[in-house]
Design an enzyme around this catalytic site. Structure first.
Site, PDB file in Angstrom:
ATOM      1  N   CYS A 158       0.804  -1.223   0.000  1.00 35.77           N
ATOM      2  CA  CYS A 158       0.000   0.000   0.000  1.00 35.77           C
ATOM      3  C   CYS A 158       0.839   1.276   0.000  1.00 35.77           C
ATOM      4  CB  CYS A 158      -0.948  -0.011   1.185  1.00 35.77           C
ATOM      5  SG  CYS A 158      -2.008  -1.467   1.223  1.00 35.77           S
ATOM      6  N   HIS A 291      -2.621   8.596   5.849  1.00 36.38           N
ATOM      7  CA  HIS A 291      -2.889   7.239   5.374  1.00 36.38           C
ATOM      8  C   HIS A 291      -4.340   6.881   5.682  1.00 36.38           C
ATOM      9  CE1 HIS A 291      -2.021   3.221   4.070  1.00 36.38           C
ATOM     10  NE2 HIS A 291      -2.242   2.696   5.264  1.00 36.38           N
ATOM     11  N   GLU A 302      -0.830   5.977  13.131  1.00 38.35           N
ATOM     12  CA  GLU A 302      -0.440   7.100  12.287  1.00 38.35           C
ATOM     13  C   GLU A 302      -0.520   8.415  13.047  1.00 38.35           C
ATOM     14  OE1 GLU A 302      -1.363   9.344   8.063  1.00 38.35           O
ATOM     15  OE2 GLU A 302      -2.924   8.101   8.977  1.00 38.35           O
ATOM     16  N   LYS A 323      -8.999   8.465   1.589  1.00 42.08           N
ATOM     17  CA  LYS A 323      -9.650   7.149   1.562  1.00 42.08           C
ATOM     18  C   LYS A 323     -11.097   7.228   2.030  1.00 42.08           C
ATOM     19  CE  LYS A 323      -5.347   4.549   2.259  1.00 42.08           C
ATOM     20  NZ  LYS A 323      -4.423   5.684   2.349  1.00 42.08           N
ATOM     21  N   HIS A 328      -9.613   2.615  -0.107  1.00 46.42           N
ATOM     22  CA  HIS A 328      -8.173   2.349  -0.086  1.00 46.42           C
ATOM     23  C   HIS A 328      -7.778   1.704  -1.409  1.00 46.42           C
ATOM     24  CE1 HIS A 328      -4.224   1.362   0.990  1.00 46.42           C
ATOM     25  NE2 HIS A 328      -4.409   0.825   2.175  1.00 46.42           N
ATOM     26  N   PHE A 387       1.238  -3.250   4.467  1.00 39.43           N
ATOM     27  CA  PHE A 387       1.536  -4.589   4.949  1.00 39.43           C
ATOM     28  C   PHE A 387       3.054  -4.771   4.973  1.00 39.43           C
ATOM     29  CE2 PHE A 387      -2.375  -7.464   3.892  1.00 39.43           C
ATOM     30  CZ  PHE A 387      -3.121  -6.763   4.816  1.00 39.43           C
TER      31      PHE A 387
END
Length: 790
Positions: A158, A291, A302, A323, A328, A387
């Site tokens: 991502c 994010h 975050e 997002k 996402h 990830f």
């Protein structure tokens, strides 16, 4: 670097303007998904690109099959490139025009179609593998627009889109291209929905990032691309920059395969690095595009990272999540969010976080609830975390308001080497097999394959059985190789040492293990312990977690050119001061379907041992790890220097009609660029380590290129180790570099050129000098099997 063109295709509609208008208005475009079967999932919603989309340019594909991720990328590329439409043709030479494409799932729909046919006992179309990998998508976009400069695929899950933009800016900044198209793409699939559903990450309602009532993430699909040129080029040609990429930062959490570090430590390091590289002070950041996934763990982590990195100013810095309106977009997220951030700076307007209702104690910042808000700032930050603990942060500035500091350039050396291959454990095993002409591989089901034999006793010093339980062989081999290279270099892992990972075919073992049950039984068969291993950068995350490497991290997947490309990127990161030391680890493993795909494309050899060559290569697996350091850092700790990376060059054939140029013009250009980068002439070269592995058409093209560069009468000795040791897919370039550091009974006559080519026409050439550039240390010699450098 100036952003002079943008292109996007998202659930907000076609075009970057539609994306920005939707984000600015807080208009939620997360709705019931129409083209995916959503039965058995916790949600029916997603940020879907509506309507049938036909790519503006054609590409090689099976009849009736389309790769949606590629269609999306081509649409975004077309729009971004329109910024050059008013300029005379050839203003940017095709050979000076590069592409960096980020993606998480790459051509997953093509891979799924292949696996489904194989499951049913049908013969899969041999063109499907040519659309499955990250580099396949990158090469298809480059071919569609005739981009013949560096062509690279980034796969840091991502964080891929942001990483791609940072790397693209580097290519322009370092003079390796005049213009670069950079961004990301990913498309919906039942595989991805089933995976996130198995992780219990999906929200039944549109995602509400940072809000106390958030329930999880909403998936989205789409593509975002930006056109990057130098500020001087933009001014000279009357191009209006939307924003400038002032700097970027990378880091590894080294914490967990899916969850972020709860205190945001890794993410904060990426932000710190981006600020340092850009020269922007924390208090000068006036907006953060977060994010902001909407999950219970990511949003607090975050928020903590922003607070750590920005200090006291974080409390009054507006933060919002794109997002919340498009979902996402995985590998495309960083790209589309960078576009939104650029527009926010341009219009001096912070878009809102849609769906935000009430504050949560774990998320104490200003998330711009309700409506857009005026800004008064020249600098903004865009965050993306992924990830495997990969973090990327971009600092964007308003045009003409900021000049980043000049990097503290340094030379780059190799101080540790580890090789795992069919010939055995260690570089000496490979050298002995090469000198003896001991060909790798044996017949398995009529196919000649070379495998790495690594037993439990050889793995045990590095991983317990329990630790290995949820790993695939890609991760296991990578951890062992990296640990051995660190020991060889005498280097201790810490949060300043990072890992650049490369893989040509990626996590196919995990992909097959996860997808095949889904095709049989549907979403209920999704295994949450396997799904995280299906991303290309998962092995890098395992390396970082188990060995404590928490510095900059990235993952490249450039087909058979991956090894050389990863070395080149590692060298550039070190030279510019992103870190003092990085481990470049490149690994590929064989599975039944990988072997079957190479057979279907006519590349893999079926000849028995000792039989005449059949014009194809012995397919092999392997892992090579190289510890690379800034020369000053290696000197300071008294490291033994094995060699120096003097320069590199890249080029692409970019052909829609064929996979590579039979005349070898791309390979020739890559070699000439590498020599120029190293400040050398062909006569200075003591040897050429060829990409040749036995595939006749590709080998002939390289041979023609080498003859034109070096001449037929004065050419230095050539070595083709892969014709003996096998073609280890993406590992080949790193293996040849390791061999070039000490290749015979005497020191090399001069620097070596190391060539590497993908099967889709992307070429990377390295120039390497063996030994210590300023010392007399002996790296051990070719037959020193007891020495430290094995």
């Amino acid at each position: 670097m100036a952003v002079v063109g943008t292109g996007a295709l998202t659930s907000q509609g076609a075009g970057a303007a539609a994306l920005w208008e939707g984000a600015r208005a807080g208009r939620v475009a997360i709705r019931p998904v129409q083209h995916i079967d959503m039965r058995g999932l916790a949600t029916k919603l997603g940020g879907e690109v509506e309507g049938a989309r036909t790519a503006p340019r054609g590409y090689r594909r099976p009849e009736g099959h389309r790769e949606r991720a590629l269609d999306l990328a081509l649409a975004a590329a077309e729009e971004a490139l329109a910024a050059l439409a008013a300029l005379p043709e050839g203003t940017v030479a095709p050979t000076r025009f590069g592409l960096v494409l980020g993606t998480c799932n790459a051509g997953l729909l093509s891979a799924r179609a292949w696996l489904d046919a194989a499951r049913r006992g049908a013969a899969p179309d041999p063109r499907l593998p040519l659309l499955a990998t990250p580099q396949a998508l990158a090469e298809s976009v480059a071919a569609a627009y005739g981009l013949r400069g560096p062509v690279l695929a980034v796969n840091t899950a991502c964080a891929s889109g942001a990483n791609a933009i940072g790397l693209g800016a580097d290519l322009v900044r370092q003079g390796r291209a005049d213009a670069v198209l950079a961004g990301g793409t990913d498309a919906f699939s039942d595989v991805v929905f089933a995976g996130f559903n198995a992780l219990e990450s999906l929200s039944p309602e549109p995602a509400a990032p940072y809000s106390a009532d958030r329930q999880g993430l909403s998936l989205g699909e789409g593509s975002g691309m930006v056109l990057l040129v130098s500020t001087g080029f933009a001014a000279a040609h009357g191009l209006r920059p939307l924003a400038e990429v002032a700097g970027y930062g990378l880091s590894a959490d080294g914490y967990h395969v899916t969850a972020p570090h709860p205190e945001g430590a890794g993410a904060a390091r990426a932000i710190d690095s981006a600020l340092r590289r850009s020269g922007v002070a924390p208090e000068d950041i006036g907006y953060v595009n977060g994010h902001g996934t909407g999950t219970p763990k990511n949003d607090p982590a975050e928020s903590a990272a922003i607070a750590r990195a920005l200090g006291e100013s974080a409390a009054h810095t507006p933060v919002s999540s794109t997002k919340s309106v498009i979902g996402h977009l995985l590998g495309a997220a960083g790209a589309v969010e960078a576009i939104v951030t650029a527009h926010a700076l341009d219009e001096q307007l912070a878009p809102p976080t849609a769906g935000y209702t009430r504050s949560a104690p774990e998320c104490p910042l200003d998330y711009v609830p309700g409506a857009a808000r005026p800004l008064h700032t020249d600098a903004a930050l865009s965050n993306n975390f992924a990830f495997a603990g990969a973090n990327a942060a971009l600092v964007l500035t308003r045009p003409g308001t900021h000049t980043p500091p000049v990097p503290d350039w340094d030379r780059v050396v190799v101080t540790g080497v580890s090789v795992l291959g069919p010939a055995g454990d260690g570089i000496q095993a490979a050298r002995r097999a090469l000198r003896a002409g001991q060909e790798a591989g044996s017949l398995e089901g009529g196919l000649r394959l070379g495998r790495v034999a690594l037993g439990d006793e050889e793995i045990a010093p590095y991983l317990t059985r329990r630790q290995r339980r949820r790993m695939d062989r890609l991760a296991v081999l990578s951890i062992v190789a990296t640990a051995k290279a660190l020991a060889d270099a005498g280097l201790s892992a810490d949060e300043s040492v990072g890992v650049v990972f490369g893989t040509g075919t990626g996590p196919m073992e995990a992909m097959e293990k996860f997808v095949l049950p889904l095709l049989e039984e549907g979403a209920a068969a999704a295994d949450p312990s396997v799904f995280p291993n299906t991303v290309y950068n998962q092995a890098a995350g395992q390396v970082a977690t188990h060995l404590g490497l928490r510095g900059p991290t990235s993952t490249l997947s450039v087909g058979h050119a991956t090894g050389a490309a990863a070395v080149a990127y590692t060298a550039d990161l070190l030279a510019a001061g992103h870190a003092d030391a990085l481990v470049c680890t490149v690994t590929d493993t064989l599975t039944e379907q990988v072997a079957r795909a190479y057979t279907a494309t006519g590349a893999a050899s079926t000849r028995p041992p000792g039989a005449p060559a059949d014009g194809r290569f012995t397919l092999a697996e392997g892992s090579v790890a190289l510890v690379m350091e800034r020369l000053s850092a290696a000197r300071a700790r008294g490291a033994t220097v094995l060699g120096e990376v003097l320069g590199h060059g890249m080029a692409s054939d970019a052909s829609r009609a064929r996979l590579w140029d039979p005349r070898g013009r791309g390979m020739e250009l890559a070699m000439r660029r590498a020599l120029a980068d190293a400040g050398l002439t062909p006569r200075d070269v003591g040897g050429v380590w060829l990409s040749a592995a036995g595939l006749t058409a590709a080998d002939r093209a390289e041979s023609a290129a080498v003859e034109r560069v070096f001449g037929s009468d004065t050419a230095p000795p050539s070595h083709a180790p892969k014709s003996v040791l096998g073609e280890p897919m993406g590992v080949g370039g790193a293996l040849c570099l390791a061999l070039s550091l000490w290749s015979g009974d005497t020191r090399p006559a001069g620097p070596a050129v190391v060539n590497s080519s993908s099967l889709g026409g992307s070429h990377v050439s390295l120039v390497v000098a063996a030994g210590d550039p300023h010392g007399t240390g002996d790296p051990g010699g070719p037959d020193n099997d007891e020495g430290v450098n094995q």
